[in-house]
Every structure is written in structure tokens, then in C-alpha cells.
Write a protein that holds these residues in place. Structure first.
Motif, PDB file in Angstrom:
ATOM      1  N   LEU A   1      31.668  22.386   2.892  1.00 16.55           N
ATOM      2  CA  LEU A   1      31.446  22.362   4.338  1.00 16.55           C
ATOM      3  C   LEU A   1      29.966  22.555   4.664  1.00 16.55           C
ATOM      4  CD1 LEU A   1      33.093  22.262   6.989  1.00 16.55           C
ATOM      5  CD2 LEU A   1      33.094  24.757   6.941  1.00 16.55           C
ATOM      6  N   GLY A   2      29.331  23.520   4.019  1.00 15.68           N
ATOM      7  CA  GLY A   2      27.920  23.782   4.260  1.00 15.68           C
ATOM      8  C   GLY A   2      27.056  22.569   3.952  1.00 15.68           C
ATOM      9  N   GLY A   3      27.434  21.823   2.919  1.00 21.64           N
ATOM     10  CA  GLY A   3      26.692  20.613   2.572  1.00 21.64           C
ATOM     11  C   GLY A   3      26.711  19.603   3.709  1.00 21.64           C
ATOM     12  N   TRP A   4      27.875  19.441   4.346  1.00 19.14           N
ATOM     13  CA  TRP A   4      27.954  18.500   5.465  1.00 19.14           C
ATOM     14  C   TRP A   4      27.161  19.014   6.664  1.00 19.14           C
ATOM     15  CZ3 TRP A   4      29.007  13.803   4.259  1.00 19.14           C
ATOM     16  CH2 TRP A   4      29.873  13.520   3.198  1.00 19.14           C
TER      17      TRP A   4
ATOM     18  N   VAL B   1      22.629  18.381  10.392  1.00 15.54           N
ATOM     19  CA  VAL B   1      21.359  18.805  10.985  1.00 15.54           C
ATOM     20  C   VAL B   1      20.305  17.730  10.773  1.00 15.54           C
ATOM     21  CG1 VAL B   1      19.492  20.490  10.865  1.00 15.54           C
ATOM     22  CG2 VAL B   1      21.870  21.258  10.756  1.00 15.54           C
ATOM     23  N   GLN B   2      20.301  17.157   9.555  1.00 10.91           N
ATOM     24  CA  GLN B   2      19.297  16.143   9.268  1.00 10.91           C
ATOM     25  C   GLN B   2      19.526  14.872  10.086  1.00 10.91           C
ATOM     26  OE1 GLN B   2      18.716  14.763   5.135  1.00 10.91           O
ATOM     27  NE2 GLN B   2      16.871  15.993   5.238  1.00 10.91           N
ATOM     28  N   TRP B   3      20.806  14.481  10.224  1.00 14.49           N
ATOM     29  CA  TRP B   3      21.113  13.274  10.997  1.00 14.49           C
ATOM     30  C   TRP B   3      20.733  13.455  12.465  1.00 14.49           C
ATOM     31  CZ3 TRP B   3      26.348  12.877   8.069  1.00 14.49           C
ATOM     32  CH2 TRP B   3      26.165  12.090   6.922  1.00 14.49           C
ATOM     33  N   LEU B   4      20.806  14.696  12.953  1.00 14.04           N
ATOM     34  CA  LEU B   4      20.437  14.975  14.337  1.00 14.04           C
ATOM     35  C   LEU B   4      18.932  15.081  14.500  1.00 14.04           C
ATOM     36  CD1 LEU B   4      23.222  17.571  15.164  1.00 14.04           C
ATOM     37  CD2 LEU B   4      23.066  15.199  15.962  1.00 14.04           C
TER      38      LEU B   4
ATOM     39  N   ALA C   1      17.988  22.610   8.359  1.00 13.47           N
ATOM     40  CA  ALA C   1      19.180  22.197   7.622  1.00 13.47           C
ATOM     41  C   ALA C   1      19.502  23.224   6.539  1.00 13.47           C
ATOM     42  CB  ALA C   1      18.944  20.820   7.001  1.00 13.47           C
ATOM     43  N   LEU C   2      18.458  23.688   5.842  1.00 15.61           N
ATOM     44  CA  LEU C   2      18.650  24.645   4.751  1.00 15.61           C
ATOM     45  C   LEU C   2      19.222  25.953   5.287  1.00 15.61           C
ATOM     46  CD1 LEU C   2      18.099  24.724   1.693  1.00 15.61           C
ATOM     47  CD2 LEU C   2      15.818  25.522   2.178  1.00 15.61           C
TER      48      LEU C   2
END
Lengths: 216, 216, 216
Positions: C170-173, C178-181, C188-189
Motif C-alpha cells: 500500500l505504501g508503495g502505491w 504522490v509522484q503522479w500528483l 513521496a518518501l
């Protein structure tokens, strides 16, 4: 040359059989996790280990990148979908309707194809005949070995006393024999698969035994 | 420099000792498989894991290709012949006539030599002293660890309570000390092997114990 | 871009959290070895496997060299010092004064951070979203899995029936979202770490259960 042959032989056929092998091995891992009452993560790991473990180890040993499951990522999605599906079937209280026999047939098919494709990948990477045959054995067998080690069991491939890995070894030499006789790559691939898978099915049907340390 | 030294020191000597180490580790794996009543494939896998597991892991960690068993393929044939031989001896009902003590001596020799050669490979790959010493430990110890994990046992190297891996660690620092004092590579290799193997034999003879959690 | 962001976010912060994760995982391995009455070598191997196993497997799968523990060698010295320290505390007859709860909190922190950093390493290596998320799971989870396999136990991550690896998934998604936004790498990290670690702590506190095969 090899790749050219493979292309002519038809990617669709190779792709279809590889998919069947992946599905079969993933199912064996998922069922093994269910039997051991693992949670959904454990079941998924076993499915991924069984389906991708042998090929990944082969790719690491051959220093081959990208991994086959990076190049053909739909395989990852397929196994992920199988894990999700198994969970849904399960929550509704239904048992997986896959008989042990169906798994054995699919597993025999996966063993033959993965072993033959492992030999081919190794030959493309300029390995010697013995190394290529051993890479075929690793590709066909070590997914199941990793699955069993992660389950904290002695790998069935080591103590089953029925021919299994030995047939992958034999199939690898068939591959090389076809090639030495001047046959094309697709014939070697099909011949090796038929020998490994066919003998495995015969061994299960006729209950052949390997020599081993028998108690008593 | 290192390679030049090694060449002068004489490949035949290095080769002979490496072969002894491989034979000793392979025998330990084959005997372990027999004791657990595995079939012929399981026995062969244990022989290969014990003989080649540590060096292969080292080569993967150092990103060194070709693997040592690809470059010196006769090692593969040697272990394969040992597996076949063990099977033949067995079918005729004879027990392997190898005493536990002979195995321990050969294993101590293999440990010392594989650990020293692991340090050397790591230094050639420009690793730092600590990483090189750890690579030596990995090379000497992890073949046996993989053998035990594949047998579904707690690795004896972890819970033996006699000095084993610690001696490989010590031998690695001896290697570096000889080199820091300006000694040639062959002296470092021999010195490290003598310290590791010699102390291991002494530890077995005098029953030295490592500090550990003693019940009671 | 990614590396630039990371630099601005501040290496000291990243470094501090990574160190905490390494210490936490190493402690979990050392304590596991003590509980099983291993000798000092076994305890050290478990500490190293738990602390470095997941990241090393990630680096092998991504073909990333030098390994993170070669580039940041002080991590190796740190874990080595912890192993030596645990031995000294032990010989004086003192029990490690670390409560199970402290370990669980540290482990949750390590899981979140290692999973998020694994996703980032995979994205830097041009992997696809699914592969990147799976690399995050591998980084966060497989150190503990290797620790348990080396102990000859079924990995707790597979059969714990509490959310663990699923939260890393879940955390990976979250990282990717965050990056896609359009968010920067540091957001993101941090976001992925907070989601994974926070939900893990909640799951432990509220005793959440994963769906799994319940007997009866």
C-alpha cells in the motif's frame, strides 16, 4: 539465429505455453500456502516464488537483464490477479475446485517448458552444454524448491523418489541432441518439452521410482 | 599484481587445493543427503550446493562473471561424477567408507582455502578490507549453510558452538595483515589458509567452545 | 531529478532514519538468534541477514552496484559493533533490556522506510510502477524472511495474520500517487513511510486481522 528461429516458430505458441506454465506453478504455490493456513501475503509470496523463482535465479546466474517478468510484465499482473481471486473464492467459503491431478499435469507441462526454455536462454548466453542443461534444471525445478523452503519443508523435489528433476536434465540433453543433429530451435524446444513432460506424466501414471535410500 | 603473484606461486598448487576443497564440500553434501534418505536428485543438489553455493554467492555479490564453475567447468563434471559414483556404490549395498573424521579434516581444509580465496577475489574487485573479509566468510561458510537450509535444518554453522566461521573471519584479517606488511599474494593466501584450517583442526581436537547461550 | 530532490530534502534526515531502520532490523535478528540459543556466529549472521538481506536482494534484482552496504560501509561496522556488544552484555549475564514493544515500533519504522526507499531505487532504475512497488515490498520484508528461514522457521511475515507486507505494498502505491500528483521525491518518501509505519502501528494496537484460512 536462435532468436530468428524462435520468431518464425511463432511467438503466440511459445507465449501461450509459457503462460500455462506460469499459471500452473503459481497455482501450486497458492494451494501450498492455503494448505499451511498462511495469510494472504504468505499465499501470494508462495505463488510468486513458485511461478518466478526458477526463471529469476536463471536470469541472475546468466546475468540476463531485464528479468523475464520485467520484459513481460503482464505475467506479474496475471499472478497478482490469481492471488486476489484465490482470496475472493476463499472468503466466500468455497474450496478451490482444482483437483490434485490437474495440478500435477500442469506442473509437468510447466517443468518441461521452463526447463527447455532455460536451456535455450543459456545457449543464447554462450554457455557450454553442461552448464546449459543445469540452467534448464534450475529454471524448471527451483521455483518449487523455493516455495517449499519458504514453507519450512524439505523440498519435495529432493525426496519425492519419483523422477522429476532428472527428467528436466534428460530433456536438456534432448534439446542439445536435436541441435547437434542440425534441427532448428523450435524443434529442440518442442522435443525437449515433450520428453520431459511426457516422461513425467508416464512416471506419475506408472508410479516409477528413483533409486534412493530405502529404509529397512 | 595479485594475478601476477598468483601465477608465479603456481597455478598447479592452487588448483590442487581448490579441487580438494570442492571434493570435500561436495562429499559433505552427498553424505548429508544420504543420511536424510533423499533420492538421487536431492543428493546431487546438496552436493552441488555445498561445493558451489558459497563461491557462487560471492561471485553474485562481487558481480563477477563468468562464475568460477563456468570458467573451470571440469569442477562441475567432477561433482557430477561424485554424485553418480555415490549412487553406484549405494545400489550395490555398500556404505560410503568415509569416516566422519576424514570429512571434518577435508571440510576444515576447504573452509580455510575457500575463505582465503574469497578475500583475494574481493580485493581484486576493489572492495574495502571489511567487505573483503566478509566475502571470505561468505565463500567459506555459505555452501554449508545452503546445504543445511535445503535439508530443512538449522545450519550447523549457526549453532555448533565450536569456532568455525569465526576462524574464517580471523583468517581474512591474517590475509590482509600479510599484505599490509608487504608480503606477496601467495604468502597471504597460504598464511590465511593455515591459520583458519589449523585453528579449526585444533578446535575440533581440543573441543574449544564459543561463547553462547547455555541452557541452565 | 530524483537525486536532486533527495539532496535538497537533506541527506542528514534520510541518513538518520535509514540508520534507525538498520539498527532496528539488526536488533530483531540478534534477539531471534539469542532466543534460539545460537552461538555468536549464528547471532551475527541473523543480525546481518535481517539488516541487509532485503536491500541486498533489491540491489541484485535491480542490478545495482555497488551494494548500499559497500557504498555506506559504516552500516556494516555499526551492525558488527551491535553483534559484539550483544555478546559482551550477554557474557556478563545481563539480559538485553529491549522490550518486545520497542522492537515492534522500530521494526514498523524500518519496514516503512525501507519499503519507500526500495520503491525509489526501483524508479531510478526505470522500473514500471508494479515492479517498483514489488521492489519496495522485497526491500522492507525480505530481510525478516531470510532471518526466519535461516532460523528454520516459517517466516512470520507469511503466517502472522496481521497486516505487514500488505502495508508496504500500500505504501508503495502512495509513493507513486504522490509522484503522479506532481509532488517531489521527499514528499513521496515521507508519505509512503508514514502510511506504512502508521498503519502498522495501528494494526498492532487495534489487533487488525488479515483474511486467512481460519481453522474450524
Amino acid at each position: 539465429m536462435l532468436d530468428y528461429d524462435l520468431t518464425r516458430w511463432g511467438m503466440p505458441l511459445r507465449y501461450a505455453v509459457e503462460t500455462v506454465g506460469t499459471v500452473a506453478f503459481a497455482a501450486s504455490g497458492i494451494l501450498a500456502g492455503m494448505r499451511r493456513r498462511m495469510d494472504v501475503f504468505g499465499i501470494s509470496v508462495l505463488g510468486f516464488l513458485a511461478a518466478f523463482g526458477g526463471g529469476t535465479l536463471r536470469d541472475i546466474l546468466l546475468d540476463r537483464r531485464p528479468f523475464f517478468w520485467v520484459a513481460e510484465e503482464e505475467m506479474l499482473w496475471l499472478v497478482l490477479a490469481m492471488c486476489a481471486l484465490s482470496l475472493m473464492l476463499w472468503r466466500r467459503g468455497r474450496r478451490a475446485a482444482v483437483s490434485a491431478k490437474a495440478i500435477q499435469v500442469a506442473d509437468a507441462l510447466g517443468l518441461g517448458l521452463f526447463a527447455a526454455s532455460g536451456v535455450q536462454y543459456a545457449l543464447v548466453a554462450q554457455m557450454s552444454p553442461l552448464v546449459a542443461v543445469l540452467m534448464g534444471v534450475v529454471t524448471g525445478v527451483f521455483g518449487g524448491v523455493m516455495r517449499d523452503i519458504a514453507c519450512n519443508e524439505m523440498p519435495t523435489a529432493f525426496a519425492d523418489h519419483r523422477p522429476y528433476a532428472v527428467l528436466a536434465f534428460l530433456g536438456g540433453w534432448v534439446y542439445l541432441a536435436v541441435q547437434w543433429l542440425g534441427g532448428p530451435a523450435w524443434a529442440a524446444l518442442i522435443g525437449a518439452t515433450l520428453v520431459t513432460t511426457g516422461l513425467r506424466l508416464l512416471a506419475l501414471k506408472l508410479d516409477w521410482r528413483l533409486p534412493g535410500w530405502r529404509p529397512g
